[in-house]
Design an enzyme around this catalytic site. Structure first.
Site, PDB file in Angstrom:
ATOM      1  N   GLY A 125     -15.056  -3.390   7.290  1.00  0.00           N
ATOM      2  CA  GLY A 125     -14.647  -3.041   5.934  1.00  0.00           C
ATOM      3  C   GLY A 125     -13.207  -3.424   5.611  1.00  0.00           C
TER       4      GLY A 125
ATOM      5  N   GLY B 277       0.839  -1.202   0.000  1.00  0.00           N
ATOM      6  CA  GLY B 277       0.000   0.000   0.000  1.00  0.00           C
ATOM      7  C   GLY B 277       0.863   1.237   0.000  1.00  0.00           C
TER       8      GLY B 277
ATOM      9  N   LYS C 286       2.158 -10.402  -4.210  1.00  0.00           N
ATOM     10  CA  LYS C 286       3.093  -9.406  -3.689  1.00  0.00           C
ATOM     11  C   LYS C 286       4.484  -9.989  -3.510  1.00  0.00           C
ATOM     12  CE  LYS C 286      -0.484  -6.687  -1.335  1.00  0.00           C
ATOM     13  NZ  LYS C 286      -1.225  -6.567  -0.051  1.00  0.00           N
TER      14      LYS C 286
END
Lengths: 398, 398
Positions: free
Chosen positions: A183, A130, A201
């Site tokens: 979420g 991220g 990744k």
């Protein structure tokens, strides 16, 4: 003035738009005075309430045929049409920036090659970790190192679930439901909990570190769905926590070992205290020793900030390829996982199983499962001895 | 082929030579095929047993007048003649790479400006955090962020000493002697233990993060020489450890706060577990949230690896300035430290001192010193109340 097109206006795409708008001035300082503005946004959906509805288009042609667009941000996700669009944009001489790990892990070699031929860049900092800077540090800051090992917590969703199981004694299902409620996990959580996301990744990191394309589909990948509350409790008896680890090693003869699996992390290890949705990636280089990168591995603004950092970098290198790449190699250079030596945390289905592992450390038993940790041995030998009489989790060496 | 000159053949300089020689092939891959070789080594000493004695020179003229030299590595340390040599090399159109934090903190603005005018680069990744990538991540990877705060453990020597005091209950003098015995502290340890080294580093980080030159001499700097074994024990009662922290904040109205001082770090905070000679730097950006960089902040090969990464970067940008810079600003933009709000860990010389701090948390007393932690308040107000009746350490907010 540098014109950007954003393809895909979901969570990350809208974050990219927001960050570019909000930090316009400070970004211009970093590009040497060139302002970056969004000219097109490609999405099949309508956004009638958007502050700039005129930017939206449903046609990729509007982007690829616009000579003003110098940088295309691909945050659509998935392979199709992201692959076709990215390729066409590069072939049209545009820089492409992406957060799409699936696409980089599948077609990155080709897309970087085209970028090189076109003297533009295909950049993907946001595809791993991220917002945590990892791709650029690996390819630039640690460029003077022979990289020996990269491992870490690459998926925030599973780390949140495992943290819940460790700190609250929750079941996997309970912890997953909580992650979904907040979420952090999708309705269909497969990509995260089965380790598929971490697999893409670690494939990207292993490729960068070794300079050879490591095909994600060759990486043995195991998720966390089989981890029980009881496993967590017995790991605690061994002074360890269970984490989902993406792991890559480059051997001295330039072979590559890569795996995604749950591992026992001894307490006191830097990764043991990485909790919740946080990610952390440890890199071992021959000169640098251990370096760790820690931060939020997902989320709208962290990921968008990594994408926009690449946009700024592309703006500074509009017609200079940055030479970030790896090569497709024909011969098999992957290490046979059976030869890798480790200790194993065993959940045996009979008391006598441990007798076949001299020197094993017993942890006790519960409801017909005997827990112990073996001495270090090659995985192939271990599996032969265990002979299907239970399950196991690898132990990360201190 | 890119020719490099190394100025200063001490610990870092010899490490740079070693890393360039050892990783020649992998380095060439990263520069797009250009091999990097050392052509000159400047040092006043003789190295008759060196494998390439012909590289050595005692004359800077041999370097600055050699048109083949594209990159000069300045690892001499100190301001003179490092400043004059670096400036002359840049003016001669050569890239300069340095690990010299004192020089960057003093003359960085001018040297970067000359580099820009000459279309070359003045790079200093190794000046902060040794081998830990931090300068490039700050200036590139986090470029899309408004940086709000940077703080961390920037000096390995003092962290080693404090770790010894915390884990072994050692005195400052005992721990310092041990650090000297192991080669972690110099015979004259002033630069480390008085915080001067950390001060130069936080000045560089604050300048990069704010875009304005923060003069190191304006930063309030306090070392660890006054920290006692007893302070460590009472901090433990507050569930905290004492660390030397370099701290910089950029306020919303673009003012800068910077300080180097010991601080109480609550256990559970990411920095609390950074032990021994390791460094860790936390960066807060508006989009990214918290990111942490961790690794060995000093040492021959880690530091050399950061220098060589800059050499590689310079080789890839031989005639392109990378726009890493900050500006000299005339008006005072520093935050008045007296306005900064914090909790304070007080060592008072009388029991009644605490009465003037309603809501303070008492920690007990020993040998005529009363320990307590105040509520959060502006430092100026706190000092007025304390009125010299004891000493104090700031508490890092969770």
């Amino acid at each position: 003035m540098i014109k950007v097109a954003i393809m895909g206006y979901g969570v990350v795409g809208s974050g990219v738009y927001e960050v570019i708008r909000k930090n316009e001035k400070s970004i211009a300082k970093k590009t040497g005075g060139k302002t970056i503005t969004v000219k097109h946004i490609l999405d099949l959906r309508d956004f009638p309430d958007h502050e700039q509805p005129q930017l939206f288009t449903k046609s990729f042609e509007d982007i690829v045929n616009d000579p003003e667009v110098a940088i295309v941000v691909e945050v659509m996700g998935g392979l199709t049409p992201a692959y076709e669009y990215s390729k066409a944009a590069l072939l049209a001489g545009k820089n492409v920036v992406t957060s799409n790990k699936a696409l980089v892990a599948e077609h990155g070699t080709e897309l970087m090659q085209i970028a090189k031929e076109q003297n533009v860049n295909y950049l993907f900092e946001a595809s791993v970790g991220g917002g945590i800077p990892i791709i650029r540090p690996l390819s630039q800051c640690l460029a003077a190192n022979e990289l020996e090992e990269i491992y870490g917590i690459l998926n925030g969703t599973t780390n949140f679930i495992l943290t819940k199981m460790i700190t609250d004694g929750a079941d996997f299902e309970e912890a997953l439901a909580e992650a979904q409620r907040l979420g952090y996990a999708e309705r269909n959580p497969e990509a995260d909990v089965e380790g598929y996301d971490a697999c893409r990744k670690i494939a990207i990191l292993a490729s960068l570190a070794s300079g050879k394309y490591v095909n994600w589909s060759t990486i043995e990948t195991e998720g966390i769905t089989k981890i029980t509350r009881r496993d967590v409790a017995f790991a605690e008896k061994f002074q360890a926590v269970i984490k989902l680890i993406g792991h890559a090693k480059i051997t001295e003869d330039e072979k590559v070992y890569a795996r995604v699996s749950p591992m026992l992390i001894p307490k006191g290890h830097q990764l043991a205290d990485v909790n919740g949705v946080f990610n952390a990636i440890l890199v071992k280089g021959d000169s640098i020793g251990d370096v760790m990168f820690y931060g939020q591995g997902a989320g709208k603004l962290p990921t968008a900030s990594a994408v926009v950092a690449d946009v700024i970098d592309a703006a500074k290198h509009i017609h200079t390829n940055k030479l970030i790449t790896w090569k497709e190699v024909k011969e098999n250079f992957m290490v046979d996982p059976d030869t890798v030596v480790a200790r194993f945390f065993v959940k045996a289905n009979a008391a006598e199983v441990m007798k076949d592992f001299p020197g094993a450390e017993p942890l006790g038993d519960e409801a017909g499962t005997w827990y112990f940790v073996t001495e270090a041995m090659p995985e192939g030998e271990f599996k032969k001895k265990l002979n299907g009489r239970g399950d196991f989790i690898r132990v990360l060496e201190g």
